[in-house]
Structure formats: C-alpha cells, structure tokens
Design an enzyme around this catalytic site. Structure first.
Site, PDB file in Angstrom:
ATOM      1  N   HIS A   1       0.827  -1.207   0.000  1.00 46.22           N
ATOM      2  CA  HIS A   1       0.000   0.000   0.000  1.00 46.22           C
ATOM      3  C   HIS A   1       0.862   1.258   0.000  1.00 46.22           C
ATOM      4  CE1 HIS A   1      -2.896  -2.877   2.067  1.00 46.22           C
ATOM      5  NE2 HIS A   1      -3.612  -2.438   1.041  1.00 46.22           N
TER       6      HIS A   1
ATOM      7  N   ARG B   1      -3.812 -10.250   4.281  1.00 48.62           N
ATOM      8  CA  ARG B   1      -4.167 -11.537   4.886  1.00 48.62           C
ATOM      9  C   ARG B   1      -2.945 -12.370   5.256  1.00 48.62           C
ATOM     10  NH1 ARG B   1      -8.404 -10.642   1.049  1.00 48.62           N
ATOM     11  NH2 ARG B   1     -10.486 -10.834   1.996  1.00 48.62           N
TER      12      ARG B   1
ATOM     13  N   GLN C   1      -8.813  -7.247 -10.815  1.00 48.16           N
ATOM     14  CA  GLN C   1      -9.539  -6.065 -10.354  1.00 48.16           C
ATOM     15  C   GLN C   1      -9.091  -4.831 -11.123  1.00 48.16           C
ATOM     16  OE1 GLN C   1     -10.254  -5.069  -6.008  1.00 48.16           O
ATOM     17  NE2 GLN C   1      -8.527  -3.704  -6.440  1.00 48.16           N
TER      18      GLN C   1
END
EC number: 6.3.2.1
Length: 278
Positions: A34, A187, A153
C-alpha cells in the site's frame, strides 16, 4: 493529518485544492504494498488522498468480512510516516445509508469478471465496482492508483472507467513482494509460522512457469506441473492459468506480455498472485 469521515467536509476540502489529486483506495491493514502505491501517487499528483474502508459489498457468504483486520490507528501512523496528509475513513452508514440489500449496483464487464477469482466469488467484482464508483464520485480525483497484485480487479476497473466515461486516469502500481518473494497482502498475517515458510512457493512456481513459457511450450503441461508442485507443498490450488493481460482470455500457447495467474489456499488463507511473461 486531515481525516475526513463525511462527504461534506471531504468535498469542501476537494474544492479548495489547486492541482491534481490522486486517490489510493484501500481496505486498511496497510503494508509496504500500500505504501508503495502512496509513494507512486505522490510522484504523479500534487495531492494524495488515501481511503480506508472495509467494503462489505465485496465479501461473499462465508468469507472473512467479520474477521478482516481493522487497524485504523496503526494505518494512520504509517500514512503519516509515509508523508500522506489526507485520509478518508467512511463507515457503512455513509457508504450505504439504506443498507446493502436494495442499492444500485455497478456491474463489472462479464468477460473480465467471470473468470479467475470471479468464478468462485460471485458478486465480488460488482461490490468492488460499486464502491469504487462511489468513491470516485465523492472524491473526484484526476488519478486512481490501483496495484497490480489484484490484476483482475485492475483490468475490470480500467474497463469500467472507459465504459462509463469516467474522467479519471487509472494508474497501475507494480506488485510489491516481501524479501522471500511472497506478494504483500493484508491476509498474510493470518498465516501460521509453518504456512508462512511455505507461502513463497506460490510466487516461485509462477516465476518458474514464466521462465519456461517459451513459444513452443504447451500451457496445459506447464500448468499441470505447477499445480502438482503446489499440491505437494500443501497448497489447495483454485486456479493456475495463463491469460492475455488485456482480455484475460485463456491462452493455449505462451506469448510475451501474458500473465500467469494463481489462487490457492494454504490452510485457511486464500493467496493470489500473478507474474508477467517478459
């Protein structure tokens, strides 16, 4: 650091800006992947806004919405240290004020969304497209930053932006990996010690397949070899496929620029990854 929780304050801030704005949408539990997107945004735009929202619409029955890691204080500290000064943290009441059962849905393009992760996660990409459409309308950025780790995505959102004539540039951020090759994921923290030691084999398998994807190689044979390797290591593979990077159509023969895609469970954790044939 400015933290917005409502649309009115966000839009007032947006209207005061001079120069380009890049939006980095996240679901929190931020990691180096990120932060690399935040740095990319800062290099491409004069202002950066990071959104943090765990979107329930993109989780299916039996998935980990309730247990998805929510670490807002830690996330804000990491963003501050990375130089990000503006964050949007909406809640469900703001995003879905009438609830989630009877709202307008943005449907993803079928050809891109019914394969790979879409085959086992019905409704997932509709949830992604809906929440991103809402964020784009609220924030009105010139640039939208999305990582290549979630490559399917990325392609779906690129097509959605084109199909709906949205006035935003979708800028891909390169996939970031930990030192042992495992793709960064929120995760990963759920992997136990033994699973964490095995997890990099998913990336190793994809890189090996990419190296062996010569013009005369049979994709089916390569995929079978990779599948067996993952199973021997304790993975439960969901898919391992070579697909065109633009159309996501499956390929029988390798071609430059195509990508190997994989999803596999290791214990209770579902991992995804992809590697380009260079």
């Amino acid at each position: 650091m400015a933290i917005f929780k409502d649309i009115a304050g966000l839009r007032q801030w947006r209207q005061s800006l001079h120069g380009t704005l890049a939006l980095v949408p996240t679901m929190g539990n931020l990691h180096e992947g990120h932060l690399a997107l935040v740095r990319l945004a800062a290099n491409r735009a004069e202002h950066v806004l990071v959104s943090i929202y765990v979107n329930p619409l993109q989780f299916g029955p039996g998935e980990d919405f309730a247990n998805y890691p929510r670490t807002l204080d830690q996330d804000l500290q990491r963003l501050h240290e990375a130089g990000c000064q503006t964050v949007f943290t909406p809640d469900d009441g703001l995003m879905y004020p009438r609830g989630r059962q009877d709202i307008s849905i943005v449907m993803p393009p079928r050809s891109l969304s019914k394969v790979l992760c879409g085959a086992s996660r019905p409704g997932h990409f509709a949830g992604v497209c809906t929440v991103l459409s809402k964020l784009l309308h609220m924030v009105a950025p010139e640039i939208l930053i999305l990582g290549e780790k979630d490559y399917q995505q990325l392609r779906i959102v690129q097509q959605m932006v084109a199909d709906l004539n949205l006035n935003v540039q979708v800028l891909p951020g390169p996939l970031q990996r930990e030192a042992d090759g495992l793709a960064y994921s929120s995760r990963n923290i759920y992997l136990n010690l033994a699973e964490r030691q095995v997890a990099p084999l998913l990336a190793e398998t994809l890189f090996d397949l990419a190296r062996r994807s010569t013009n005369d190689a049979a994709v089916s044979d390569l995929a079978a070899t990779g599948w067996e390797r993952l199973e021997r290591a304790g993975f439960l593979p969901e898919y391992l496929e070579l697909r065109d990077a633009q159309t996501l159509q499956s390929l029988a023969l390798p071609q430059p620029g195509a990508r190997w895609f994989a999803a596999a469970r290791l214990g209770q954790i579902r991992l995804i990854d992809n590697v380009i044939i260079s």
